[in-house]
Design a protein around this motif. Structure first.
Motif, PDB file in Angstrom:
ATOM      1  N   ASN A 246      53.341  59.545  17.956  1.00 49.43           N
ATOM      2  CA  ASN A 246      52.335  58.491  17.951  1.00 49.43           C
ATOM      3  C   ASN A 246      52.747  57.368  18.911  1.00 49.43           C
ATOM      4  OD1 ASN A 246      50.088  57.013  17.324  1.00 49.43           O
ATOM      5  ND2 ASN A 246      50.764  56.434  15.264  1.00 49.43           N
ATOM      6  N   ILE A 247      52.765  57.694  20.185  1.00 48.87           N
ATOM      7  CA  ILE A 247      53.185  56.757  21.220  1.00 48.87           C
ATOM      8  C   ILE A 247      52.518  57.155  22.531  1.00 48.87           C
ATOM      9  CG2 ILE A 247      55.277  58.146  21.562  1.00 48.87           C
ATOM     10  CD1 ILE A 247      56.685  55.716  22.625  1.00 48.87           C
ATOM     11  N   PHE A 248      52.063  56.193  23.278  1.00 53.50           N
ATOM     12  CA  PHE A 248      51.588  56.465  24.632  1.00 53.50           C
ATOM     13  C   PHE A 248      52.080  55.342  25.539  1.00 53.50           C
ATOM     14  CE2 PHE A 248      48.201  53.907  22.766  1.00 53.50           C
ATOM     15  CZ  PHE A 248      47.852  53.023  23.773  1.00 53.50           C
ATOM     16  N   SER A 249      52.142  55.614  26.825  1.00 54.54           N
ATOM     17  CA  SER A 249      52.632  54.625  27.778  1.00 54.54           C
ATOM     18  C   SER A 249      51.766  54.662  29.021  1.00 54.54           C
ATOM     19  CB  SER A 249      54.107  54.864  28.112  1.00 54.54           C
ATOM     20  OG  SER A 249      54.360  56.223  28.396  1.00 54.54           O
ATOM     21  N   MET A 250      51.821  53.585  29.787  1.00 62.76           N
ATOM     22  CA  MET A 250      50.837  53.399  30.840  1.00 62.76           C
ATOM     23  C   MET A 250      51.449  52.707  32.056  1.00 62.76           C
ATOM     24  SD  MET A 250      47.200  51.431  30.312  1.00 62.76           S
ATOM     25  CE  MET A 250      46.846  52.489  28.896  1.00 62.76           C
ATOM     26  N   GLN A 251      51.119  53.239  33.221  1.00 62.06           N
ATOM     27  CA  GLN A 251      51.468  52.596  34.487  1.00 62.06           C
ATOM     28  C   GLN A 251      50.174  52.318  35.243  1.00 62.06           C
ATOM     29  OE1 GLN A 251      52.719  54.914  37.909  1.00 62.06           O
ATOM     30  NE2 GLN A 251      54.540  53.635  38.158  1.00 62.06           N
ATOM     31  N   MET A 252      49.915  51.049  35.523  1.00 53.71           N
ATOM     32  CA  MET A 252      48.731  50.655  36.281  1.00 53.71           C
ATOM     33  C   MET A 252      49.179  50.203  37.667  1.00 53.71           C
ATOM     34  SD  MET A 252      46.712  48.525  33.297  1.00 53.71           S
ATOM     35  CE  MET A 252      45.197  48.408  34.235  1.00 53.71           C
ATOM     36  N   CYS A 253      48.725  50.913  38.689  1.00 50.35           N
ATOM     37  CA  CYS A 253      49.108  50.586  40.065  1.00 50.35           C
ATOM     38  C   CYS A 253      47.942  49.905  40.778  1.00 50.35           C
ATOM     39  CB  CYS A 253      49.511  51.848  40.820  1.00 50.35           C
ATOM     40  SG  CYS A 253      50.945  52.704  40.109  1.00 50.35           S
ATOM     41  N   GLY A 254      48.246  48.990  41.639  1.00 47.47           N
ATOM     42  CA  GLY A 254      47.205  48.282  42.374  1.00 47.47           C
ATOM     43  C   GLY A 254      47.633  46.918  42.854  1.00 47.47           C
ATOM     44  N   ALA A 255      48.891  46.545  42.635  1.00 47.99           N
ATOM     45  CA  ALA A 255      49.372  45.232  43.061  1.00 47.99           C
ATOM     46  C   ALA A 255      49.194  45.055  44.565  1.00 47.99           C
ATOM     47  CB  ALA A 255      50.856  45.079  42.698  1.00 47.99           C
ATOM     48  N   GLY A 256      48.566  43.946  44.944  1.00 44.97           N
ATOM     49  CA  GLY A 256      48.382  43.624  46.347  1.00 44.97           C
ATOM     50  C   GLY A 256      47.210  44.303  47.012  1.00 44.97           C
ATOM     51  N   LEU A 257      46.539  45.228  46.302  1.00 40.90           N
ATOM     52  CA  LEU A 257      45.402  45.943  46.874  1.00 40.90           C
ATOM     53  C   LEU A 257      44.102  45.263  46.471  1.00 40.90           C
ATOM     54  CD1 LEU A 257      46.517  49.621  46.193  1.00 40.90           C
ATOM     55  CD2 LEU A 257      46.737  48.329  48.320  1.00 40.90           C
ATOM     56  N   PRO A 258      43.040  45.415  47.276  1.00 39.42           N
ATOM     57  CA  PRO A 258      41.764  44.767  46.940  1.00 39.42           C
ATOM     58  C   PRO A 258      41.263  45.167  45.571  1.00 39.42           C
ATOM     59  CG  PRO A 258      41.737  45.588  49.187  1.00 39.42           C
ATOM     60  CD  PRO A 258      42.994  46.110  48.558  1.00 39.42           C
ATOM     61  N   THR A 259      40.748  44.188  44.818  1.00 39.86           N
ATOM     62  CA  THR A 259      40.317  44.436  43.444  1.00 39.86           C
ATOM     63  C   THR A 259      39.016  45.218  43.367  1.00 39.86           C
ATOM     64  OG1 THR A 259      39.195  42.298  43.422  1.00 39.86           O
ATOM     65  CG2 THR A 259      41.440  42.367  42.590  1.00 39.86           C
ATOM     66  N   THR A 260      38.242  45.250  44.432  1.00 37.66           N
ATOM     67  CA  THR A 260      36.979  46.004  44.411  1.00 37.66           C
ATOM     68  C   THR A 260      37.122  47.303  45.182  1.00 37.66           C
ATOM     69  OG1 THR A 260      36.236  44.678  46.300  1.00 37.66           O
ATOM     70  CG2 THR A 260      35.514  43.993  44.118  1.00 37.66           C
ATOM     71  N   ASN A 261      38.286  47.909  45.079  1.00 38.47           N
ATOM     72  CA  ASN A 261      38.521  49.172  45.765  1.00 38.47           C
ATOM     73  C   ASN A 261      37.761  50.293  45.076  1.00 38.47           C
ATOM     74  OD1 ASN A 261      39.654  51.141  47.448  1.00 38.47           O
ATOM     75  ND2 ASN A 261      41.651  50.113  47.466  1.00 38.47           N
ATOM     76  N   SER A 262      37.843  51.485  45.630  1.00 38.70           N
ATOM     77  CA  SER A 262      37.076  52.619  45.117  1.00 38.70           C
ATOM     78  C   SER A 262      37.682  53.232  43.866  1.00 38.70           C
ATOM     79  CB  SER A 262      36.985  53.697  46.205  1.00 38.70           C
ATOM     80  OG  SER A 262      38.282  54.161  46.541  1.00 38.70           O
ATOM     81  N   GLY A 263      38.778  52.686  43.393  1.00 41.60           N
ATOM     82  CA  GLY A 263      39.421  53.250  42.216  1.00 41.60           C
ATOM     83  C   GLY A 263      40.573  54.165  42.577  1.00 41.60           C
ATOM     84  N   SER A 264      41.014  54.115  43.828  1.00 42.44           N
ATOM     85  CA  SER A 264      42.080  55.005  44.287  1.00 42.44           C
ATOM     86  C   SER A 264      43.464  54.400  44.117  1.00 42.44           C
ATOM     87  CB  SER A 264      41.849  55.351  45.763  1.00 42.44           C
ATOM     88  OG  SER A 264      41.865  54.170  46.559  1.00 42.44           O
ATOM     89  N   ASN A 265      43.539  53.265  43.411  1.00 36.02           N
ATOM     90  CA  ASN A 265      44.831  52.613  43.244  1.00 36.02           C
ATOM     91  C   ASN A 265      45.791  53.437  42.395  1.00 36.02           C
ATOM     92  OD1 ASN A 265      43.613  50.610  44.667  1.00 36.02           O
ATOM     93  ND2 ASN A 265      43.471  49.153  42.984  1.00 36.02           N
ATOM     94  N   GLY A 266      45.249  54.250  41.528  1.00 32.79           N
ATOM     95  CA  GLY A 266      46.074  55.188  40.786  1.00 32.79           C
ATOM     96  C   GLY A 266      46.759  54.587  39.581  1.00 32.79           C
ATOM     97  N   GLY A 267      47.593  55.416  38.970  1.00 36.28           N
ATOM     98  CA  GLY A 267      48.296  55.046  37.751  1.00 36.28           C
ATOM     99  C   GLY A 267      48.478  56.268  36.883  1.00 36.28           C
ATOM    100  N   SER A 268      49.111  56.095  35.744  1.00 36.80           N
ATOM    101  CA  SER A 268      49.402  57.218  34.855  1.00 36.80           C
ATOM    102  C   SER A 268      49.262  56.785  33.405  1.00 36.80           C
ATOM    103  CB  SER A 268      50.821  57.747  35.086  1.00 36.80           C
ATOM    104  OG  SER A 268      51.004  58.156  36.421  1.00 36.80           O
ATOM    105  N   LEU A 269      48.754  57.703  32.588  1.00 36.49           N
ATOM    106  CA  LEU A 269      48.702  57.526  31.143  1.00 36.49           C
ATOM    107  C   LEU A 269      49.494  58.662  30.527  1.00 36.49           C
ATOM    108  CD1 LEU A 269      47.605  56.190  28.556  1.00 36.49           C
ATOM    109  CD2 LEU A 269      45.561  57.619  28.796  1.00 36.49           C
ATOM    110  N   VAL A 270      50.557  58.331  29.813  1.00 38.18           N
ATOM    111  CA  VAL A 270      51.457  59.332  29.237  1.00 38.18           C
ATOM    112  C   VAL A 270      51.211  59.402  27.734  1.00 38.18           C
ATOM    113  CG1 VAL A 270      53.856  60.081  28.996  1.00 38.18           C
ATOM    114  CG2 VAL A 270      53.158  58.757  31.006  1.00 38.18           C
TER     115      VAL A 270
ATOM    116  N   LYS B 245      54.976  37.691  40.166  1.00 38.86           N
ATOM    117  CA  LYS B 245      54.923  36.929  41.406  1.00 38.86           C
ATOM    118  C   LYS B 245      53.474  36.740  41.838  1.00 38.86           C
ATOM    119  CE  LYS B 245      59.575  38.076  42.926  1.00 38.86           C
ATOM    120  NZ  LYS B 245      60.002  36.672  42.748  1.00 38.86           N
ATOM    121  N   PRO B 246      53.216  35.817  42.778  1.00 39.22           N
ATOM    122  CA  PRO B 246      51.830  35.513  43.171  1.00 39.22           C
ATOM    123  C   PRO B 246      51.034  36.733  43.644  1.00 39.22           C
ATOM    124  CG  PRO B 246      53.342  33.873  44.044  1.00 39.22           C
ATOM    125  CD  PRO B 246      54.183  34.951  43.450  1.00 39.22           C
ATOM    126  N   GLN B 247      51.716  37.769  44.149  1.00 35.44           N
ATOM    127  CA  GLN B 247      50.997  38.971  44.595  1.00 35.44           C
ATOM    128  C   GLN B 247      50.184  39.605  43.474  1.00 35.44           C
ATOM    129  OE1 GLN B 247      54.037  38.084  45.363  1.00 35.44           O
ATOM    130  NE2 GLN B 247      54.733  38.886  47.337  1.00 35.44           N
TER     131      GLN B 247
END
Length: 396
Positions: free
Chosen positions: A106-130, A256-258
């Motif tokens: 009963n545990i899940f973990s998450m990596q959200m990638c997108g630091a420094g990239l435009p916020t209105t991108n196509s969703g290609s910033n990626g990440g993982s849900l474990v 950091k500000p990024q």
């Protein structure tokens, strides 16, 4: 343990295994809402889990300002506790179904990638849900854990806030008013009004920019620089202290500000424009994507704790944009920074339903009384002194 890469696009009318439950579902957020119908369907994951399992699915039929405008995503995977499930806590959530049917931890973990990239991108910033564990290749350094103080949202206890290394010196209950939560479904770092004002004031005092437009802080205006210039050096680091599982200690998340001065795509080719990734909140302090993009976050429901480690994708132009440090003593901080608030949202729902039921019963009784034949003699004087008579006279 299974890593899940999600592209959520579902059309129930094209599914041969979908079964509608005929239950309407409406979810309202502080910004935006959606409504749809509840059903069940068979789900299989592309990696790790053999076979399929049945889950509840809310098919979104209508929405208003749901998530970000013009985004191409069509669904939401709710991973909070069943207490918050809609339309009621009797609905088993996706992750609860997975744990129950596949017998994973009963545990899940998450990596959200997108630091420094435009916020209105196509969703290609990626990440993982474990699902069911932790993936060591997604983070570096140690994992620091803070207790889950209440199992509805992933509520935690924030002890202190620093801007550019300077303590805001607010009473620690201000940070937890009325709750402090970790929520991947919230785009920004959201702060209670008093905390937000103190953070903005601290940034203004620390920043190298003079006479900054106030509308930038409220999200009404972008700030732009020439493409050859990066703005992040003008802004301070922000630090959030969380209580450690050892309650006498704490640890510090630094972004950091990024992470909070966020690049936004525009039609200008000569300028790079940015928005403020922090907003005021009337209901909670929310560690949303602005913070989570700096960390690998573990939602350990078995041990009732949330863990943080430095994400290996939290890098902009070769510079790490997040840090974790500790432990720090909590001797100068109150033993409990969470203000007592018995009227939590699920309790309010129960009270609302109970009041509606009571009012319905009262109204039914009154209607029955109104429809009963009038047995009073015509010669009797009309006396308005009982409940049914009062209502009857008001409705004339």
């Amino acid at each position: 343990m299974y890593i899940l890469y999600i592209c959520f696009h579902f059309l129930f009318c094209r599914s041969t295994t979908y079964q509608s439950l005929g239950i309407d579902v409406t979810v309202r957020y502080t910004q935006g809402s959606w409504s749809g119908v509840l059903g069940k369907d068979v789900v299989s994951l592309p990696k790790g889990i053999n076979g399929s399992f049945v889950v509840n699915i809310a098919s979104i039929l209508e929405s208003d300002s749901f998530f970000m405008p013009d985004i191409k995503w069509h669904g939401i995977l709710g991973l909070a506790y069943r207490t918050l499930a809609k339309p009621s806590s009797s609905i088993e959530t996706f992750f609860d179904s997975l744990v129950e049917q596949q017998k994973i931890p009963n545990i899940f973990s998450m990596q959200m990638c997108g630091a420094g990239l435009p916020t209105t991108n196509s969703g290609s910033n990626g990440g993982s849900l474990v699902m069911g564990g932790i993936e060591p290749s997604l983070y570096s350094g140690d994992i620091w854990y803070t207790p889950i103080t209440e199992e509805w949202y992933y509520q935690v206890e924030v002890l202190k806030f620093e801007v550019g290394g300077v303590n805001l010196n607010l009473d620690c209950t201000e940070y937890n008013s009325d709750k402090a939560i970790v929520d991947s479904g919230t785009t920004l770092l959201r702060l209670p009004d008093k905390v937000f004002k103190a953070v903005v004031e601290g940034i203004v005092q620390t920043s190298l920019i003079e006479n900054f437009n106030n509308e930038f802080w409220t999200g009404l205006q972008l700030a732009c620089w020439e493409t050859t210039e990066e703005p992040w050096a003008y802004f301070p680091d922000l630090s959030i202290y969380l209580r450690d599982v050892n309650s006498s200690m704490s640890f510090r998340l630094t972004i950091k500000p990024q992470l909070y001065i966020q690049s936004v795509l525009t039609l200008r080719t000569d300028l790079n424009c940015y928005r403020f990734g922090i907003s005021p909140s009337s209901s909670a302090l929310v560690l949303g994507a602005t913070v989570m993009e700096g960390f690998f976050v573990i939602f350990d429901r078995e041990e009732k704790r949330v863990g943080f480690a430095v994400s290996n994708c939290a890098v902009v132009n070769g510079v790490a944009v997040s840090e974790i440090s500790g432990p720090f003593s909590t001797k100068d901080i109150a033993g409990n920074c969470i203000a007592s608030n018995l009227l939590r949202e699920p309790v309010m729902w129960i009270i609302s339903y109970a009041l509606m039921t009571f009012c319905g019963i009262v109204l039914l009784v009154l209607v029955v009384l109104l429809l009963l034949p009038n047995r009073r003699h015509r010669d009797d004087p009309e006396v308005v002194n009982d409940e049914s008579s009062l209502v009857r006279h008001r409705w004339k």
